[in-house]
Write a protein that holds these residues in place. Structure first.
Motif, PDB file in Angstrom:
ATOM      1  N   THR A 194      -7.092  10.338   0.967  1.00 16.40           N
ATOM      2  CA  THR A 194      -6.708  11.592   0.297  1.00 16.40           C
ATOM      3  C   THR A 194      -7.947  12.335  -0.185  1.00 16.40           C
ATOM      4  O   THR A 194      -7.993  13.567  -0.146  1.00 16.40           O
TER       5      THR A 194
ATOM      6  N   ARG B 297       2.125  12.078  -5.142  1.00 14.86           N
ATOM      7  CA  ARG B 297       2.872  12.530  -3.957  1.00 14.86           C
ATOM      8  C   ARG B 297       1.965  12.606  -2.736  1.00 14.86           C
ATOM      9  O   ARG B 297       2.366  12.231  -1.626  1.00 14.86           O
ATOM     10  N   GLU B 298       0.745  13.095  -2.929  1.00 14.69           N
ATOM     11  CA  GLU B 298      -0.205  13.184  -1.815  1.00 14.69           C
ATOM     12  C   GLU B 298      -0.594  11.795  -1.305  1.00 14.69           C
ATOM     13  O   GLU B 298      -0.711  11.572  -0.099  1.00 14.69           O
TER      14      GLU B 298
ATOM     15  N   GLU C 109       1.226   9.055  -1.515  1.00 15.88           N
ATOM     16  CA  GLU C 109       2.384   8.495  -0.810  1.00 15.88           C
ATOM     17  C   GLU C 109       2.452   9.021   0.626  1.00 15.88           C
ATOM     18  O   GLU C 109       2.710   8.258   1.569  1.00 15.88           O
ATOM     19  N   LYS C 110       2.192  10.323   0.795  1.00 15.65           N
ATOM     20  CA  LYS C 110       2.180  10.895   2.143  1.00 15.65           C
ATOM     21  C   LYS C 110       1.080  10.251   2.987  1.00 15.65           C
ATOM     22  O   LYS C 110       1.284   9.940   4.166  1.00 15.65           O
ATOM     23  N   MET C 111      -0.085  10.033   2.360  1.00 15.06           N
ATOM     24  CA  MET C 111      -1.202   9.445   3.090  1.00 15.06           C
ATOM     25  C   MET C 111      -0.896   8.004   3.467  1.00 15.06           C
ATOM     26  O   MET C 111      -1.266   7.544   4.560  1.00 15.06           O
TER      27      MET C 111
ATOM     28  N   LYS D 273      -2.453  22.680  11.086  1.00 14.20           N
ATOM     29  CA  LYS D 273      -2.100  21.511  10.288  1.00 14.20           C
ATOM     30  C   LYS D 273      -3.344  20.800   9.762  1.00 14.20           C
ATOM     31  O   LYS D 273      -3.269  20.081   8.764  1.00 14.20           O
TER      32      LYS D 273
ATOM     33  N   THR E  78       1.748   2.830  -5.421  1.00 19.11           N
ATOM     34  CA  THR E  78       0.924   4.034  -5.493  1.00 19.11           C
ATOM     35  C   THR E  78       0.424   4.269  -6.908  1.00 19.11           C
ATOM     36  O   THR E  78      -0.757   4.527  -7.131  1.00 19.11           O
TER      37      THR E  78
ATOM     38  N   GLU F  88       2.007   6.788   4.177  1.00 21.06           N
ATOM     39  CA  GLU F  88       2.919   6.846   5.324  1.00 21.06           C
ATOM     40  C   GLU F  88       2.131   7.080   6.612  1.00 21.06           C
ATOM     41  O   GLU F  88       2.397   6.451   7.645  1.00 21.06           O
ATOM     42  N   ILE F  89       1.145   7.982   6.547  1.00 20.70           N
ATOM     43  CA  ILE F  89       0.325   8.270   7.732  1.00 20.70           C
ATOM     44  C   ILE F  89      -0.464   7.034   8.135  1.00 20.70           C
ATOM     45  O   ILE F  89      -0.545   6.679   9.315  1.00 20.70           O
TER      46      ILE F  89
ATOM     47  N   ARG G  94       5.118   1.134   0.555  1.00 21.55           N
ATOM     48  CA  ARG G  94       4.955   2.527   0.138  1.00 21.55           C
ATOM     49  C   ARG G  94       5.661   2.813  -1.171  1.00 21.55           C
ATOM     50  O   ARG G  94       5.996   3.936  -1.477  1.00 21.55           O
TER      51      ARG G  94
END
Length: 611
Positions: free
Chosen positions: A559, A460-461, A463-465, A228, A523, A467-468, A518
């Motif tokens: 990111t 999209r990347e 947004e994922k970051m 991962k 973003t 969340e993390i 988020r």
């Protein structure tokens, strides 16, 4: 050194006079040269003009003479000749330095058995017993390998996202094939781009995709690196390497430098007129390479023409950069070669058209050479690929009067570039990295649809970051460990000292929408603000830009740490094997794969530890 110099000073080490520190008078040192200078006049001056200081000097000299005459005790005299125990700190340190000498200077392990080296060590430290080759190989080398590995492991474990380069090398002097893996990451605290050799492991049997993927999986397991955490692996363009990455389920990219090499061979050196001129040039260089007499005559002509004496460079047909160097050396010595051809025979003679063609070919190759140097630097990333291709396409598509005779060559090169790199802008690993490089952003995309797709993928990347980041911190952009410290410093709400501000924050947290921070709008706003700003100079570091601006764009910076850790080429792994012939040569052909692995690992990583 004489005690008299406590009272005198020299302007320079070769001065014929010395300055008295007490009265500042210059006193002659006697003699006519440095070899015969003495201190007699200095002592007389001290005796005649500074009585107290002379008495102090006399007593100090007498004490020193008595100490020098003192007879050593038997244990003292014996200890000066007694060998150092192998486990003593000094002996262990010397052995460590001997191993560093072997590793850093590509010496064979057997050097400790060489007579000259043993005599040198005996002279430098007679009490030290130089260990045998077996001890260096079986004990000292594994211990040093383990120490450096532990230090590297401490660095690697803090990386949030990592990329790798992988390459395979086969020995010509012994039946050994090695797979090297180099790890690259961006330090999340300092934003420094770092890379180390993770491992070099022997490959047994056929180099199939299954065996390669198995070895890489074992490597990652040995270093406790989860799949991962792997962003991508940059590999060569061989089908077995590509399939191995697919079998592992890891994103991979071909080496950009190798793809450029294919472009040059397909679009430039495959041209009939160019290949004929290069072949003729190769014969001329070979003539001087294999004839000492011809080489001497050429050097005499260079001297007569008041030119610097230089030898022509022979190329390796599989390496286009060496062909560029060969053509450059020929053009530099054109006058000398023409003078040589007037009185002596050459295997072939270049026509005026061929000379002109070679010059134009060299100019094009020089551009590719500069581009290759840039992308092969230790800090080059996948963000450099799309801009490099865009610049290359514009250069090759531009026509001017100086292109006479090479227009078709440039057209063929452009076609080869489009064929090899036509879909690069559609690859998110390249396009997102380019957007996240503040030197490039979205300025180098040649099609609007690919630029839009890249921005959507970036959103999209991010947004994922986000969340993390929100899972690991209550304030976006602050590390979880730091926030825990802040929480510990806050007064408890159960005490009478509870502040109103903490209550306001508590109520807000109870009614906060967990998805509010988020939103796509947030973003998009962050991305648009970043892209709208002016790009930084190409000479500036993108990593330091993100270090400075991480608080303005926290999710984007995180990111960037992920996408900018991927190099554009597998050169780091290839550079490792450039020194292999020094380690595994005729003197070390019996070296086992596990010992070779330790030597390569230390060769590249030991300098990082020594710093």
């Amino acid at each position: 050194m004489s005690a008299i110099w406590k009272y005198f000073t020299l302007e320079t080490t070769t001065s014929s006079t010395a300055i008295c520190n007490l009265c500042k008078i210059k006193v002659s040192r006697g003699g006519s040269s440095v070899a015969v200078y003495n201190t007699t006049n200095l002592i007389k001056h001290l005796k005649n003009h500074h009585t107290e200081e002379h008495e102090e000097f006399r007593q100090a000299k007498q004490k020193k003479d008595e100490e020098s005459k003192k007879q050593l005790t038997l244990p003292e005299a014996y200890s000066r000749h007694e060998k150092l125990p192998n486990n003593s700190p000094k002996a262990a340190k010397i052995t460590e330095k001997v191993l560093e000498f072997i590793v850093l200077d590509d010496q064979p392990l057997s050097v400790v058995d060489n007579v000259g080296f043993r005599r040198l060590m005996e002279y430098l430290e007679p009490r030290y017993s130089l260990p045998s080759q077996k001890y260096i190989s079986e004990t000292a080398l594994p211990e040093q390998y383990s120490r450096v590995m532990t230090l590297i492991e401490e660095q690697v474990k803090d990386a949030q996202s990592m990329s790798f380069t992988a390459d395979i090398w086969s020995s010509a002097v012994c039946p050994m094939s090695l797979l090297s893996v180099t790890v690259h990451w961006v330090n999340p605290q300092s934003y420094d781009f770092q890379n180390v050799v993770l491992q070099v492991k022997g490959l047994c049997g056929s180099q199939t995709s299954t065996s390669i993927s198995t070895v890489i999986r074992e490597m990652l397991g040995k270093w406790n690196i989860s799949l991962k955490k792997v962003h991508t692996i940059v590999r060569d363009n061989a089908s077995n390497m590509k399939k191995a990455m697919d079998d592992l389920g890891i994103a991979s990219l071909g080496c950009f430098a190798q793809s450029l090499q294919f472009v040059i061979h397909e679009g430039l050196l495959s041209q009939r007129s160019v290949s004929d001129a290069v072949a003729s040039a190769r014969k001329i260089v070979g003539h001087f390479k294999h004839s000492p007499l011809a080489c001497t005559l050429l050097e005499d002509i260079q001297t007569e023409l008041q030119m610097t004496q230089k030898r022509l460079k022979q190329d390796v047909q599989t390496r286009w950069n060496s062909t560029h160097q060969m053509i450059a050396s020929l053009l530099e010595q054109k006058r000398a070669l023409c003078a040589y051809a007037a009185d002596h025979n050459l295997p072939v003679k270049l026509t005026a058209n061929q000379w002109a063609l070679l010059e134009k070919t060299m100019n094009i190759l020089a551009l590719f050479a500069e581009l290759t140097r840039n992308i092969s630097s230790s800090t080059s990333t996948t963000a450099d690929v799309i801009p490099a291709i865009s610049v290359l396409e514009r250069l090759l598509s531009r026509q001017d009067d100086s292109d006479t005779g090479i227009k078709s060559m440039k057209t063929t090169l452009l076609q080869a570039v489009n064929r090899r790199f036509g879909e690069v802008q559609d690859e998110p690993l390249y396009s997102i990295a380019t957007l996240l490089d503040p030197r490039y952003k979205d300025r180098y995309f040649t099609r609007k649809d690919t630029a839009k797709s890249a921005k959507d993928a970036l959103a999209r990347e991010v947004e994922k970051m986000e969340e993390i980041l929100q899972r690991t911190s209550t304030i976006v952009g602050e590390p979880a460990a730091k926030l825990l410290c802040l929480e510990a410093a806050r007064p408890s709400t159960s005490t009478s000292q509870c502040s109103l501000s903490s209550l306001f924050e508590e109520i807000l947290e109870e009614h906060e929408d967990p998805t509010a921070g988020r939103s796509i709008t947030s973003t998009s706003s962050q991305i648009q603000t970043y892209l709208a700003e002016q790009t930084i100079p190409r000479s500036d570091s993108p990593f330091q830009y993100w270090r400075i601006n991480q608080h303005r764009f926290p999710a984007l910076a995180a990111t960037a740490v992920k996408f900018l850790c991927a190099p554009s080429t597998s050169v780091e792994s290839e550079r490792l094997f450039s020194t292999v012939s020094n380690v595994i040569g005729e003197r070390s052909r019996r070296l086992t794969a596990d010992k070779a692995e330790m030597l390569f690992f230390l060769k590249k990583n030991l300098p990082l530890v020594l710093k």
